[in-house]
Design a protein around this motif. Structure first.
Motif, mmCIF file in Angstrom:
data_model
loop_
_atom_site.group_PDB
_atom_site.id
_atom_site.type_symbol
_atom_site.label_atom_id
_atom_site.label_comp_id
_atom_site.label_asym_id
_atom_site.label_seq_id
_atom_site.Cartn_x
_atom_site.Cartn_y
_atom_site.Cartn_z
ATOM 1 N N ARG A 1 5.522 5.695 -7.559
ATOM 2 C CA ARG A 1 6.264 4.017 -7.846
ATOM 3 C C ARG A 1 7.885 3.888 -7.492
ATOM 4 N NH1 ARG A 1 3.574 6.132 -13.200
ATOM 5 N NH2 ARG A 1 2.186 4.571 -13.393
ATOM 6 N N ARG A 2 8.237 5.294 -7.899
ATOM 7 C CA ARG A 2 9.763 4.896 -6.822
ATOM 8 C C ARG A 2 9.726 4.942 -5.845
ATOM 9 N NH1 ARG A 2 10.661 10.378 -9.636
ATOM 10 N NH2 ARG A 2 10.750 11.378 -7.738
ATOM 11 N N ARG A 3 8.594 5.326 -4.527
ATOM 12 C CA ARG A 3 8.476 4.925 -3.128
ATOM 13 C C ARG A 3 8.300 3.483 -3.138
ATOM 14 N NH1 ARG A 3 7.520 9.806 -0.797
ATOM 15 N NH2 ARG A 3 9.661 11.824 -1.093
ATOM 16 N N LEU A 4 6.802 3.314 -4.190
ATOM 17 C CA LEU A 4 6.904 1.706 -3.924
ATOM 18 C C LEU A 4 8.762 0.502 -4.890
ATOM 19 C CD1 LEU A 4 5.075 -0.352 -4.105
ATOM 20 C CD2 LEU A 4 4.333 -0.154 -7.060
ATOM 21 N N ALA A 5 8.858 0.797 -5.429
ATOM 22 C CA ALA A 5 10.101 0.343 -5.478
ATOM 23 C C ALA A 5 11.477 -0.041 -4.096
ATOM 24 C CB ALA A 5 10.635 1.264 -6.738
ATOM 25 N N GLU A 6 11.165 1.450 -3.568
ATOM 26 C CA GLU A 6 12.343 1.617 -2.457
ATOM 27 C C GLU A 6 11.447 0.376 -1.122
ATOM 28 O OE1 GLU A 6 12.243 5.735 -1.545
ATOM 29 O OE2 GLU A 6 13.124 6.227 -2.283
ATOM 30 N N ALA A 7 9.945 0.823 -1.474
ATOM 31 C CA ALA A 7 9.223 -0.078 -0.168
ATOM 32 C C ALA A 7 9.616 -2.238 -0.243
ATOM 33 C CB ALA A 7 7.784 -0.100 0.116
ATOM 34 N N VAL B 1 0.998 -1.130 0.477
ATOM 35 C CA VAL B 1 0.527 0.656 -0.500
ATOM 36 C C VAL B 1 0.856 1.130 0.533
ATOM 37 C CG1 VAL B 1 -1.707 1.544 0.975
ATOM 38 C CG2 VAL B 1 -2.147 -0.863 0.624
ATOM 39 N N VAL B 2 1.042 2.004 -0.891
ATOM 40 C CA VAL B 2 1.687 3.671 -0.973
ATOM 41 C C VAL B 2 0.303 3.639 -0.200
ATOM 42 C CG1 VAL B 2 2.833 4.731 -2.462
ATOM 43 C CG2 VAL B 2 2.687 2.268 -2.502
ATOM 44 N N LEU B 3 -0.073 5.258 0.462
ATOM 45 C CA LEU B 3 -0.616 6.310 0.480
ATOM 46 C C LEU B 3 0.002 7.811 -0.292
ATOM 47 C CD1 LEU B 3 -0.777 6.054 4.653
ATOM 48 C CD2 LEU B 3 -2.283 4.842 2.591
ATOM 49 N N LEU B 4 -0.920 7.585 -1.454
ATOM 50 C CA LEU B 4 -0.919 8.715 -2.736
ATOM 51 C C LEU B 4 -2.062 10.066 -2.266
ATOM 52 C CD1 LEU B 4 -0.046 9.510 -4.802
ATOM 53 C CD2 LEU B 4 -0.406 8.458 -6.110
#
Length: 292
Positions: free
Chosen positions: A213-219, A50-53
């Protein structure tokens, strides 16, 4: 045609990650929605991310602190992407120059903290004198309860001086509890109508999706394709429009901003939903009254 579902679990196996809106989906600006929190926790228990956007004009650390106070635990999300952070990247790379006039509340001071990811950031100074400014930063109205037209004299001077505006929150309004408030998008919309130039960040604009997308990849979700990402939100012109522009499936939460237009006696009405979608010209993949 938009498919009505009864719960997130009806479709959760089809997606490996959510780009989930906050205001109107997980909280009302005062308290968390328990059913929505439980739905995200269950989704993550099944292996989803889950990315809170959010179109909050603040850094993600401040948003994390805020939602914790509302009652949204870290067990409901993996990471956060904010329009504030996307706009800060532009600010510190010189999008509106180095001397800015700020329209917004004191609580948005964190917006002007430099980003560690920017090498050699532009040194930003602030001024209360538009004649000295190279640009305008808008994180929202000075007073969110006041009609944005009260800012017309300031905006007229800024437009006359051809100052570009960096808008950190494209939302027009939000509902804080039972009170509707204006956001940065309302100010930016007025400035554009007056002939001013606006650089917009946050949903539905691409920069914040790139950040998500970058934050998702980092996670840990670097291998998740767009076809396995579901965008969830209550804004037809932000969440749904942005998802369509990014080629993502969307889950429209109808009980948020559009509840008065779509719900009948508190329940999602198919006829009203279809009329609303037709009028807006934007068709979400799925619709659900409240996230659960």
């Amino acid at each position: 045609m938009t498919q009505l579902i009864q719960a997130l679990s009806d479709i959760s196996d089809d997606y490996d990650a959510l780009f989930c809106d906050l205001w109107g989906c997980l909280h009302d600006g005062v308290v968390a929605f328990p059913d929505a929190v439980a739905a995200l926790e269950a989704y993550r228990d099944r292996g989803g991310m889950v990315v809170l956007l959010t179109n909050a004009p603040r850094p993600r650390a401040e948003v994390a602190e805020q939602i914790a106070k509302f009652g949204i635990p870290e067990s409901a999300w993996d990471t956060i992407a904010t329009s504030g952070d996307a706009a800060r990247v532009a600010l510190f790379t010189g999008a509106v120059g180095s001397t800015v006039f700020h329209i917004g509340e004191p609580r948005d001071e964190g917006f002007f903290e430099p980003l560690a990811i920017i090498d050699n950031p532009v040194k930003i100074s602030r001024t209360t004198d538009l004649s000295q400014a190279t640009g305008v930063v808008c994180t929202g109205p000075f007073d969110p309860s006041a009609d944005p037209t009260t800012l017309r004299p300031i905006l007229l001077e800024a437009k006359t001086r051809r100052l570009p505006m960096l808008n950190a929150n494209p939302d027009i309004v939000v509902d804080r509890g039972d009170r509707r408030e204006f956001c940065g998008g309302a100010v930016a919309q007025l400035y554009e109508q007056m002939g001013g130039t606006v650089h917009a960040f946050g949903k539905p604009h691409p920069p914040v999706y790139d950040m998500a997308r970058r934050r998702l990849a980092e996670a840990g979700g670097s291998d998740i394709s767009d076809s396995r990402i579901l965008a969830v939100g209550d804004g037809i012109l932000t969440d749904v429009k942005g998802a369509i522009g990014e080629g993502l499936d969307s889950l429209f939460i109808t009980g948020g901003l559009a509840a008065a237009d779509i719900h009948l006696k508190g329940v999602l009405d198919r006829t009203r939903l279809d009329a609303f979608i037709t009028n807006e010209g934007l068709s979400p993949t799925y619709a659900l009254g409240m996230l659960r």
